[in-house]
Structure formats: structure tokens, C-alpha cells
Design a protein around this motif. Structure first.
Motif, PDB file in Angstrom:
ATOM      1  N   UNK B  19       0.826  -1.202   0.000  1.00 49.77           N
ATOM      2  CA  UNK B  19       0.000   0.000   0.000  1.00 49.77           C
ATOM      3  C   UNK B  19       0.859   1.250   0.000  1.00 49.77           C
ATOM      4  N   UNK B  22       3.844   0.238  -3.896  1.00 47.48           N
ATOM      5  CA  UNK B  22       3.493  -0.153  -5.267  1.00 47.48           C
ATOM      6  C   UNK B  22       2.124   0.311  -5.714  1.00 47.48           C
ATOM      7  N   UNK B  23       1.180   0.365  -4.794  1.00 48.46           N
ATOM      8  CA  UNK B  23      -0.189   0.622  -5.195  1.00 48.46           C
ATOM      9  C   UNK B  23      -0.331   2.006  -5.838  1.00 48.46           C
ATOM     10  N   UNK B  24      -0.960   2.052  -7.032  1.00 49.25           N
ATOM     11  CA  UNK B  24      -1.084   3.342  -7.694  1.00 49.25           C
ATOM     12  C   UNK B  24      -2.370   4.048  -7.295  1.00 49.25           C
TER      13      UNK B  24
END
Lengths: 849, 173
Positions: B19, B22-24
Motif C-alpha cells: 500500500x 506499489x499501489x497506484x
């Protein structure tokens, strides 16, 4: 045309063109794929994952809003796997959507609710989370409740493409939020309040403030009509509950409306509206009955006519009435009273100079707003398109986003000028020099259509006169170097599809002629210019004959009199009519009675203190208006008028489209056309119409609206450039420019009586200083200043903003007293005053010091 | 049972990292789904887990694999699914028994002083920053035999007492 492909959706074969998205192809096949982030008016983002479908042969589920169809594709939109995936996403969204459908205005129209119902979700299987955001109720129009936001991103997308581009996502994950920079309220972030975000929001996160708790969508009665603010004439859909306007929106979510069009309608139901006729008794306007007022007005006007002749009566009509009312009005004056003394606000807003432009280029030259979106080069001359004519502004923005080039000629650093490839910040009033310079550079740089230009008349003369024009003089008068003009000419001349957009009320008649010349020189005669008109029915008012020099259909008085005598069955006056300025000058002596409909010359007309003086010297003044305007206060009889939102009829917008206006609510007072006919009947001229439709029929048989002017031969017009507007001198060294603002409109009578005025700083009572002048005059933001012109002085407050170059000041046109300052001198031919550029002096402090 | 440590805690740390880095945040199932997973895993490590949490985790991970837009989100969900398959007993142990057999989940463990071993040297009481250890230092022939004990409510499981106890009387239970 692109190739056709065949796809099978849910067992149904559909033929669609290649490149169609699956979701669109399904729609064509009559299958609605649930979607939240996708909106037809926006580029797909593929973020909500609700529109997932199964495609045979594809790995996993496919988002139908991003995948294009291929020949032979087999698509299933409603399998259990698809439904399960959708259910999952919706449950996730619902767990983060802490609203109560019971009290939500979107209940019944909410897309989240609809899909949750369709998929049979009773309750989310995730635990509920309440983001606990505070509801933003700080502005008068848009209520933002981000607890209901589902982060679909439609508002972000539409704000980028047609709004002010101020909102975006902030933070991440579960606490992602849509916000303005630094999460400030909208009104502090440069929001234009176009409300485009409201129209696309699928849930109740963004709602019209006025609409809260006043009725759900299914209770709304919707009526389509046309906006009565600027000349764009956008289509509006009014939602009415219990006879009250609840909200206004476009026909489809992607239709752009500006702040005025979307939110500026509470003036219609303003309690200050005049509903009952008023008669002046002992200097005080007192309420009376409709019959009594009409009888009294008719008798007095008849007396004046009997004693001093028909030409001692004049008429003035606003350019915001329907064609039917404008037609009736001039017919009443011409045939009923027997005078050609008719004028309208059109004379202050670009006419009749525009008629010459239409005639020079033909009506085919006016481009439609849809076509602007496809041009490759734009030249904007004195047109603050995003503010004054917002629909044109959006068209320009859309053209720019598809790669068009933009040249802006404007003294003000407008929002659109920031996007310009070449921004020519001209000195106020020097447009004629700049455009002449551009013409010369087009000719010298050989970036023009020689073949076409040679066919036009006076080409050699034009060459000769441009040969004499010295670029040094252009540089001196405009303050722009010739290199800039050379670059601009090259950019414009090389464009394949070009258009010149200009503000009809902001440029001089000579500038319009120069614009026609540029169009002819570059060989662009079709869809090549757009004169932006400020009032909703300017063209219609003129075409209906509400100008002294024309009968309906822009037919000259002398030529068409016989025809009209035949149709109207009366003798028509031979004497040429007077323009408003001439009427004002003659008031008290040759003009003794006036009938003014839907216009406020005291505010609108320049040199207003003398206008007020002239009007009070009349024997008898009848004003017909929606509000008790400054003009109405001087009247002997005030008849209630109605707004366009209560009228039926037609208007003609700036693209020359005839549009149908429908009454969205029951008129609060007698309709204008009935009042005119009643007055006419009392004056022994009966116009027996039973409805607006009948009037429209008569107009059609006479005028052929829209009658197109077609041309096959063209001719250049020779123009000697001059400085337009009032020239500054030692005593009045500065130039004051009067212009439009986002939340004000023209004379401000409508915007001031609506909530829009709450967003206009100081309700429009200010003058913009640039920081350099502010320093040299020792002015601070908000301090009191006195603006003085050759006509009078006005005390107002200062606002510091680097909008205009040094020595120039800006005053909103909705400022009550701008008329006191402006010059009413007119040229002998067109008789319209150039009142938007005023020479002034400015001092600190109030008028008394 | 995995040998490297508590699977629940490892998965939770993995998702927190996901979270954060990497999470966009562009597609809703990944953005909202993984945050939900973090919530549930956090509850499990605090022994607040419920039996239906296993179903929620399974459903969420398999659905993210189906619906997420890109490989990153799908990979994250795969990580959870693998962990659920290989260490199911660990998850269930956390939820049902409120016990972490790796003794890593702070809220599932307690410190306990074995009275048989405690020599009442007062070393642990001295280092305890939370004043969670109760006892009186042994004075030969004068004091009673009152071994030390830990007050669970105050103990933050910082582990400092473990290191100072010379006789190894403190245990994690």
C-alpha cells in the motif's frame, strides 16, 4: 469510414465500426453494461472495474470501457463470474459509502444504488467504514459530501477537460479523496462553478445546494429550453417541482453549462420581481390593476401622439426577449403608433456593424461551436471566451486539446491567453493597428490565398493601402513588436482550418472590417469567423426589426415599406427612425413618450446620469421589466415583464441557430406579448394573435428566419486604422476597460438578483489595478478609490490583480455605476457608442475628499 | 506451519508495504480491496478476528485477482492466497484460539515469570519502562518468598526484562 466488424454480445450479433469500445457496441445492441467511472463524454480510465465482461479466448475478465472490439469477438456481459466480480467491487464501494439513501437527493437516480439493486446486494459483506469527512457547504451552489464519494474520477476528468482544472485525487488507498489544491474550498481555488462535476457525479457526493430536500428526480418535471444569458444559447433542462425551479442541467452529462446557465436562475423566483403593474401617483409608484395600467398608458401615449405626432414617441427593447416579443414590439410602434423610432440594446452590443460583416462574408462564414472544436488555428480578438461566452471557451479549449494553435489579441491576461501559442497583449484600443499589421504581414510573408484574394474586389487597393502602412507606427500604437506580428501572421496564415473569434461588443466596427479582410485574404469564407454575442437574442432582436434602420428580416426601410404595408394593412411611416442616442438627445423636445421593454438604458447606456436626466424630462414613460430597474423607477407606468424562463417562443443564437424557448414555470406576471398586444389594442390597433405560435407563423411568412445571406463575390474593405475608444490625455491619463466577469453578467440585473452575486467579489463593485499602478498610486487591495472620467466620477474599491498592463484598469460590466463614466459619443453612420474603453483619472479615497 | 515466522504478521507487513510503495490507487478493487485486507489482518493479529474473516480474505483475494487492472494488484492478492493455502492452520489458530504459535503477534502473547525459577533479584523490575512488573527484592531471612509477576494490562511486550533475567525465569506464553 472505418471498417465494420461483427461481434456477438450475449448471443446477439452486432455490426459496429472498428475501434468501438465494447461498452459502446453493447449499447448499440441495446445492452447496458453497468459502469461507474466510464462516461461517454470523457476518456475511459478503466478504474472502477464494474464494467468487466467475459470475452471468449481472453485471459480473465476484460474492462469493456477500455477494450475495443475485434472482428468475431464473442462477449458475455452477464455471466455468474462477471456478476460475482461486479458484486465484489460494489460491495467494496458500498462499505466505504456511509450515506443513507433515505435522505439522499440522488435516491432513484443514483447509479450505485441502481447497480447494487440489479446485482441483489442487500448489505455489504465488508464492515462499514465512515470516512467522517465534513460536508462542504461553504459555497452557494455545490454541496460536496465526500463521505458518499466512490472515487470514480468522473469529476476530476470533466474538470480537466471543460472546467477550471482544479480538482484531483489526494492521498491514497482507502483515504483517497477528491480535493482542490491544499483541500481548500472551491471558491478559494479558482473554481468557475460551471458545475460540470455535478452533472457527471453518479452518486450523491456532489449535489446542487438548491436541490437538497426539495424533491427527488422522479418527482421532477423536466422542460427543455434555452439559456437566456449570453449569446451562446445553450440548451437547458429545468427540473421543476411544485412549480419551482429546482435544478438546471444540460441535456446529457457532458453538455457544458457555465455558472450562470447552471446556477443563475433564482432571480426568476426572486421576491423582488415586479408582479403587479405600477402607476406613478404623486411621484410614488403604486400598485394597480393590469387593465387600469394598460388603459392609462394607452391614453397618455395617444394624447402625446395626437398633440405632437407619432414621431414624438419612441421605443427601446432589450436584446434578451424572444423573437415574437421583439417582432410585436416593432410592429406595434411602426404599424400601431406609426413611427420608426425603434432601437434595442443590440446597438450597444455590436450591431449594426455586425450586419456589415455578415453581408461582407455571407452567413456561411459564421462557424458553429461544434466546428470550432475541429479547427487547427484560432485567432481570438478581444474575446475573453472563458468568462463572457463560456460555451465558446470550452469549444476553444477542446480544439486546443486536440492540437490547435492559438493566437490571442487581448489587452487583458485572460485565462485562455495562458494557453496561447502567441499572446499579443495589445494596448487597449489598438486592435485596428494590430490587425492591420497582421494583414500586412500576411501579405508580405506571402502566407495568403493569392488565387482567392485576386478574385475579390479592391485587392489592388488593399495592397496599396497596406503598402503605405508603416510597421513602425503599428509598433508605436500597439506596443507590440513586428516580429511577434510576423510570427502570428505566419502561424495563422499557414493554418488549414482557421477561425477568428471576437467579442462583438468589445471590438470597433473597423476591427470587424479588418477581420473580414483577414478572412478574405486567407481565402476562408466558410465557417471562418465567430462574432461572440453577449445577449441571448441579439441576432433575433435585430432580425425582427428592432433597430430604427431595418424592417424585420434586415430589410431597409425605404425598400421594404410597400411589402410591409401590404401585409400589415396599414400605412407605414416614411421618416427614418432615430437611434437611442438621438432619441435621448431629443427627449423633452421632440421625443415626449417612450415605451421601454426589458431594458434598462440608465444602467446599460453610457453617460447614465444624462440618460436619467433625459428620461425624466419625458412627458410619459412606460417601462416593462422584470425588476424595478433604475429606468423603471423613472417611469410613469411600470408594466410587469417576464423572464425567458417563463416565455414561449424562439431566439436566434450567435451561431445563427433558431432555438425554441419554452416556459418552464407558470409566468409570474402577464406574458410580454400579451401586454404589448393589449396596449396596442387600447391604442386602436388590434393585433389579433391567440398564441406565440401564431406570431411565429407570421414572422416565418415575412422574414424567413433564418434567412441566409449567400455570397459569391467578395470585396475587401479599406480601413484606415485608428485608436478606438476614448483617448487618454493629461487630465485623464488612464484607460478603463469595461468587461465581463465570471459571475456577473452585462447590466447585472439578473446576476445581482441571484446567488451568483455572492461569488462576485464585493458584488461587482470594484476596479482591478495592476500591481505596478497600485504601487505608484499607493493603492492597497480593498481600499477606496475614486474613478473620474469626463462625464462623472464613481467611488469604488480597488482590487489588485495583474490582469491588464500598466496604465489600464478593469471594471466589471455588472458594476451599477459604470454607465456614469462611459462616453456616449456615437459615429454618424452606425450610431452605436464605443463605450467599453474610457479615459479616466484615478485617485485614492472617496469622492468627498 | 512456516518456519520463518508468523504468516499472518508477514502477510500484514507485505500488504502494508504494498500500500505504501506499489499501489497506484487507480483501480478500485485493488485500492479498496487491499486496504480491507490490511484491516482484517490487523484485527486477526490483535485476536479480534472472527470466523468469517477467513471467508472475507479468501473472497477478497480471489476477486482482486479477477478484477484488478494490473499485475501488481493481482500479485499482491496472490501472495495472500498462497499464504492462506499454505498456513491456513496458523490463521485459524489466531482467530479461534487467540494464539500465535510464533509468539510474534504482540497482542496474542503474555509474559510470565516462572515462580519456581525467579530469584527475586529485582533486575527485571528495574528495567521495565512501564512499571508492569510487581515484586519485592529478596532480602535474605527478612522477606517472604514472594516471586515477581507481570501485570498483563501494563506490559507492552518490549522484551527488556527477558534480556536482563539471569536465571531465565521470564517466558512468553
Amino acid at each position: 469510414m472505418s471498417e465494420q466488424v461483427t461481434v456477438t454480445i450475449n448471443g446477439k450479433e452486432v455490426k459496429v465500426s472498428e475501434g468501438t469500445l465494447i461498452i459502446q457496441a453493447a449499447k448499440m445492441a441495446g445492452i447496458d453494461i453497468p459502469h461507474l467511472c466510464y462516461c461517454e463524454c470523457l476518456p475511459s480510465t478503466g478504474s472502477c472495474r464494474v464494467c468487466l465482461v467475459e470475452v471468449e479466448g481472453a485471459k480473465g475478465l476484460v474492462a469493456s470501457c477500455t477494450r475495443k472490439v475485434k472482428n468475431g469477438m464473442v462477449i458475455n456481459t452477464n455471466t455468474e463470474k462477471v456478476r460475482e466480480a461486479r458484486r465484489f467491487v460494489l460491495e467494496l464501494i458500498l462499505s466505504n459509502h456511509s450515506g443513507d439513501c433515505m435522505s439522499c437527493d440522488k435516491n432513484g437516480a443514483c447509479e450505485l444504488q441502481k447497480y447494487a439493486y440489479e446485482l441483489g446486494i442487500e448489505k455489504t459483506s465488508f464492515s462499514m467504514k465512515d470516512p467522517g469527512y465534513e460536508i462542504d457547504k461553504s459555497n452557494p451552489f455545490i454541496e460536496r459530501n465526500y463521505n458518499l464519494c466512490i472515487l470514480c474520477g468522473r469529476c476530476v476528468g470533466i474538470c480537466k477537460t471543460q472546467g477550471a482544472d482544479i480538482i484531483d485525487f489526494i492521498k491514497r488507498g482507502m483515504i483517497t479523496k477528491v480535493a482542490t489544491p491544499l483541500d481548500k474550498p472551491l471558491q478559494e481555488s479558482g473554481c468557475d462553478f460551471c458545475g460540470s462535476c455535478l452533472a457527471v457525479c453518479p452518486v450523491g457526493a456532489l449535489l446542487e445546494v438548491d436541490r437538497r430536500f426539495r424533491g427527488r428526480e422522479w418527482e421532477m418535471e423536466e422542460t427543455k429550453t434555452v439559456c437566456s444569458y449570453c449569446g451562446c444559447g445553450c440548451d437547458l433542462v429545468f427540473g421543476i417541482v411544485d412549480g419551482q425551479i429546482m435544478r438546471t442541467t444540460g441535456e446529457s452529462p457532458g453538455d457544458f453549462l457555465c455558472a450562470k446557465g447552471r446556477f443563475g436562475w433564482d432571480f426568476v423566483e426572486n421576491p423582488k420581481r415586479i408582479i403587479k403593474p405600477l402607476i406613478k401617483k404623486d411621484g410614488i409608484l403604486t400598485e394597480s390593476t393590469y387593465e387600469e395600467a394598460i388603459k392609462f398608458a394607452a391614453e397618455r401615449l395617444l394624447d402625446i401622439k395626437k398633440a405632437h405626432g407619432a414621431n414624438s414617441i419612441g421605443g427601446f427593447i432589450g436584446a434578451g426577449n424572444t423573437n415574437e416579443v421583439a417582432y410585436l414590439f416593432q410592429k406595434f410602434l411602426r404599424a400601431g403608433i406609426g413611427t420608426n423610432n425603434i432601437d434595442s440594446s443590440a446597438r450597444l452590443l455590436g450591431f449594426p456593424a455586425l450586419i456589415d460583416l455578415y453581408e461582407a462574408l455571407g452567413d456561411g462564414a459564421v462557424v458553429s461551436m461544434e466546428d470550432i472544436e475541429e479547427v487547427d488555428t484560432l485567432l481570438l480578438v478581444n474575446a475573453d471566451v472563458t468568462v463572457a461566452y463560456p460555451r465558446v471557451g470550452v469549444a476553444v479549449k477542446r480544439a486546443l486539446s486536440s492540437g490547435a494553435k492559438l493566437v490571442v489579441v487581448d489587452a487583458g491576461r485572460t485565462k485562455i491567453s495562458e494557453k496561447a501559442d502567441i499572446y499579443i497583449q495589445s494596448k487597449a484600443g489598438s486592435d485596428e493597428f494590430i490587425l492591420s499589421g497582421l494583414l500586412k504581414e500576411l501579405l508580405d510573408g506571402k502566407v495568403y490565398d493569392e488565387e482567392f484574394a485576386k478574385k475579390c474586389g479592391k485587392f489592388e487597393d488593399l495592397k496599396k493601402s497596406l503598402g503605405k502602412l508603416k510597421m513602425e507606427m503599428v509598433e508605436k500604437e500597439s506596443g507590440i513588436s513586428k516580429d511577434v506580428l510576423k510570427r502570428a501572421a505566419k502561424l495563422y496564415g499557414e493554418g488549414k482550418k482557421t477561425v477568428i473569434v471576437f467579442g462583438a461588443e468589445t471590438v470597433s466596427p473597423q476591427t470587424m472590417e479588418l477581420i473580414a479582410n483577414i478572412s478574405l485574404l486567407t481565402g476562408k469564407t466558410r465557417a471562418s469567423v465567430l462574432p461572440c454575442l453577449l445577449s441571448s437574442n441579439l441576432r433575433g432582436t435585430v432580425y425582427m426589426g428592432a433597430l430604427a434602420e431595418f424592417y424585420p428580416g434586415v430589410r431597409k426601410i425605404d425598400e421594404a415599406r410597400n411589402d410591409f404595408e401590404k401585409t400589415w394593412g396599414v400605412k407605414l411611416p416614411k421618416k427614418a427612425g432615430l437611434s437611442i442616442k438621438e432619441m435621448l438627445d431629443g427627449m423633452g423636445s421632440s421625443i415626449l413618450g417612450m415605451y421601454i421593454v426589458g431594458a434598462d438604458p440608465v444602467t446599460q447606456f453610457p453617460n447614465s446620469s444624462s440618460v436619467a436626466k433625459s428620461l425624466s424630462s419625458l412627458d410619459f414613460l412606460v417601462a416593462q421589466d422584470t425588476f424595478l430597474t433604475e429606468t423603471a423607477k423613472l417611469a410613469d407606468v411600470v408594466l410587469p415583464g417576464i423572464t425567458l424562463a417563463e416565455s414561449n417562443g424562439t431566439i436566434v443564437n450567435m451561431e445563427y441557430r433558431t432555438k425554441e424557448v419554452r416556459a418552464v414555470i407558470e409566468p409570474l406576471a402577464e406574458t410580454d406579448w400579451k401586454t404589448v398586444t393589449a396596449l396596442s389594442k387600447r391604442m386602436n390597433y388590434t393585433m389579433g394573435y391567440s398564441s406565440e405560435k401564431e406570431i411565429a407563423k407570421e414572422i416565418k411568412s415575412l422574414v424567413f428566419v433564418p434567412k441566409k445571406i449567400e455570397r459569391d463575390t467578395y470585396s475587401f474593405i479599406l480601413v484606415e486604422p485608428k485608436v478606438s475608444g476614448e483617448e487618454p490625455d493629461k487630465k485623464y491619463p488612464y484607460t478603463l476597460i469595461v468587461g465581463e466577469t465570471t459571475f456577473g453578467f452585462y447590466d447585472g440585473i439578473r446576476t445581482k438578483n441571484s446567488k451568483l452575486s455572492r461569488l462576485e467579489p464585493n458584488a461587482g463593485d470594484y476596479v482591478i489595478f495592476n500591481s505596478e499602478d497600485a504601487t505608484s498610486l499607493k493603492i492597497e487591495d480593498g481600499c477606496e478609490v475614486t474613478v473620474k472620467s469626463r462625464r462623472g466620477k464613481v467611488t469604488t474599491s480597488a482590487k489588485i490583480l495583474d490582469f491588464l498592463p500598466k496604465g489600464m484598469f478593469f471594471m466589471p460590466s455588472c458594476h451599477d455605476k459604470r454607465g456614469i463614466l462611459a462616453s456616449d459619443s456615437i459615429d454618424s453612420k452606425l450610431k452605436s457608442p464605443q463605450h467599453r474603453l474610457i479615459a479616466v483619472s484615478i485617485s485614492k479615497g472617496g469622492a468627498n475628499k | 506451519m512456516s518456519s520463518e515466522g508468523c504468516s499472518v504478521l508477514i502477510t500484514l507487513e507485505f500488504f502494508k508495504g504494498f500500500a505504501k510503495d506499489k499501489m497506484c490507487g487507480k483501480c478500485l478493487p485493488c485500492m479498496l480491496g487491499t486496504t480491507r485486507i490490511i484491516d482484517v489482518l490487523e484485527r486477526i493479529t490483535k485476536s479480534e478476528g472472527e470466523e468469517r474473516d477467513m471467508v472475507v480474505l479468501e473472497k477478497t483475494s480471489s476477486n482482486i485477482i479477477d478484477t484488478a487492472r494490473c499485475k501488481l494488484g493481482k500479485d499482491a492478492a496472490n501472495f495472500l492466497q498462497d499464504s492462506l493455502t499454505s498456513s491456513r492452520d496458523e490463521y485459524e489458530e489466531h482467530i479461534k484460539d487467540g494464539h500465535c504459535s510464533h509468539n510474534s503477534c504482540e497482542l496474542l502473547i503474555n509474559y510470565w515469570i516462572d515462580p519456581e525459577k525467579c530469584v527475586m533479584c529485582d533486575a527485571c523490575k528495574k528495567v521495565c519502562p512501564e512499571d508492569a512488573i510487581v515484586g519485592e527484592k529478596l532480602v535474605p531471612y527478612l522477606s517472604d518468598n514472594n516471586p515477581y509477576y507481570v501485570r498483563d494490562k501494563k506490559c507492552t511486550k518490549c522484551g527488556q526484562c527477558l534480556t536482563v533475567c539471569e536465571v531465565g525465569a521470564i517466558e512468553i506464553v
